[in-house]
Design a protein around this motif. Sequence first.
Motif, short mmCIF file in Angstrom:
data_model
loop_
_atom_site.label_atom_id
_atom_site.label_comp_id
_atom_site.label_asym_id
_atom_site.label_seq_id
_atom_site.Cartn_x
_atom_site.Cartn_y
_atom_site.Cartn_z
N VAL A 107 1.00 -1.47 0.00
CA VAL A 107 -0.41 -0.04 -0.08
C VAL A 107 0.63 1.16 0.27
O VAL A 107 0.56 2.71 -0.32
N GLY A 108 1.60 1.21 0.17
CA GLY A 108 2.88 3.02 1.33
C GLY A 108 3.44 3.14 2.07
O GLY A 108 3.88 1.90 2.80
N ARG A 109 4.96 3.28 2.30
CA ARG A 109 5.79 3.40 2.91
C ARG A 109 5.91 5.37 3.08
O ARG A 109 4.74 6.26 2.52
N GLN A 110 5.82 5.39 4.68
CA GLN A 110 6.26 5.95 5.31
C GLN A 110 4.65 7.14 5.37
O GLN A 110 4.54 7.92 4.69
N TYR A 111 4.02 5.67 5.50
CA TYR A 111 1.95 6.09 5.36
C TYR A 111 1.53 6.98 6.03
O TYR A 111 1.72 7.03 7.32
N ARG A 112 0.99 8.40 5.99
CA ARG A 112 0.64 9.04 6.72
C ARG A 112 -1.24 9.06 6.74
O ARG A 112 -1.99 8.92 5.82
N ILE A 113 -0.73 8.74 8.35
CA ILE A 113 -2.81 8.88 8.71
C ILE A 113 -2.43 9.86 10.04
O ILE A 113 -2.01 10.01 10.42
N SER A 114 -3.78 10.69 9.45
CA SER A 114 -3.51 12.50 9.96
C SER A 114 -5.16 12.10 10.74
O SER A 114 -6.26 11.73 10.44
N THR A 115 -5.26 12.81 12.22
CA THR A 115 -5.75 13.14 12.58
C THR A 115 -6.36 14.89 12.97
O THR A 115 -5.86 15.26 11.73
N GLU A 116 -7.70 15.07 13.10
CA GLU A 116 -7.43 16.47 13.09
C GLU A 116 -6.63 17.18 13.54
O GLU A 116 -6.62 18.87 13.62
N THR A 117 -5.88 17.45 14.54
CA THR A 117 -4.65 18.01 14.90
C THR A 117 -3.32 17.39 14.51
O THR A 117 -2.35 18.47 15.20
N GLU A 118 -3.24 16.04 13.74
CA GLU A 118 -1.80 15.13 13.95
C GLU A 118 -1.52 15.23 12.82
O GLU A 118 -2.49 13.97 12.42
N HIS A 119 -0.94 14.44 12.51
CA HIS A 119 0.46 14.04 11.23
C HIS A 119 0.59 12.72 11.51
O HIS A 119 1.34 12.84 12.53
N PHE A 120 0.77 10.79 11.58
CA PHE A 120 1.49 10.24 11.85
C PHE A 120 1.65 9.46 10.49
O PHE A 120 0.63 8.98 9.19
#
Length: 227
Positions: A107-120
Amino acid sequence: MRIDDSKARLYYLKEAAEQQWSVRALERNINTLYYQRLLSTQNTTPEIALAKDSQTPDIRYFIKDPYVFEFLNIPEPNSFSEQKVETTLIENLQKFLMELGKGFSFVGRQYRISTETEHFYVDLVFYNYILKCFVLFDLKIGKLTHQDIGQMDMYRRLFDDLKKPEGDLPTIGIILCTEKSETVVKYSIMNDTPQLFATKYMPYLPTEQELIDEIENEKLRFNLLKD
């Protein structure tokens, strides 16, 4: 086949046909004790494991310990970084997928998943179409820590909340480390979370005896965690 164990021989015959392994891939998997590594994390017999795989897949049947990444071509464990391991795994994606096993798609590398206030950012994200769930990998050099487990558990919960399609199984989180800690595993949330795993990876091709020792050690760890 030159394999004395009839159950292992049946497994290799079945998988080579279904997964269309080349002769080289079959040789590699036999030499790295692919079958035995799969069973090292299971408290069951090979017959039951194979039956579960053909009917209702057991998550543990898709997890090895240890993983063997000889294609990294890294001579010494202390001569590489987590970023280097991640880059080399992706550069050798076909071999990486074969070592992961059945049903994995990248699916992806260093895959970003975000909430309303932060990115992981998750190191590596795959989807397994047999298990019908996301599988997250976090790469670590050195001994497993409770912080590593907490971070992966958070990533897994984020995916369940924000990415998991309705009807899919819960997200699986796997921490790949060069050294495990039985104490950390036993007394952390990992011991109570069936979708959370820590497994060792070997960045070189071990000898058969080294692999046998690792598998036996993992079986001992598994039994200790169940006590």
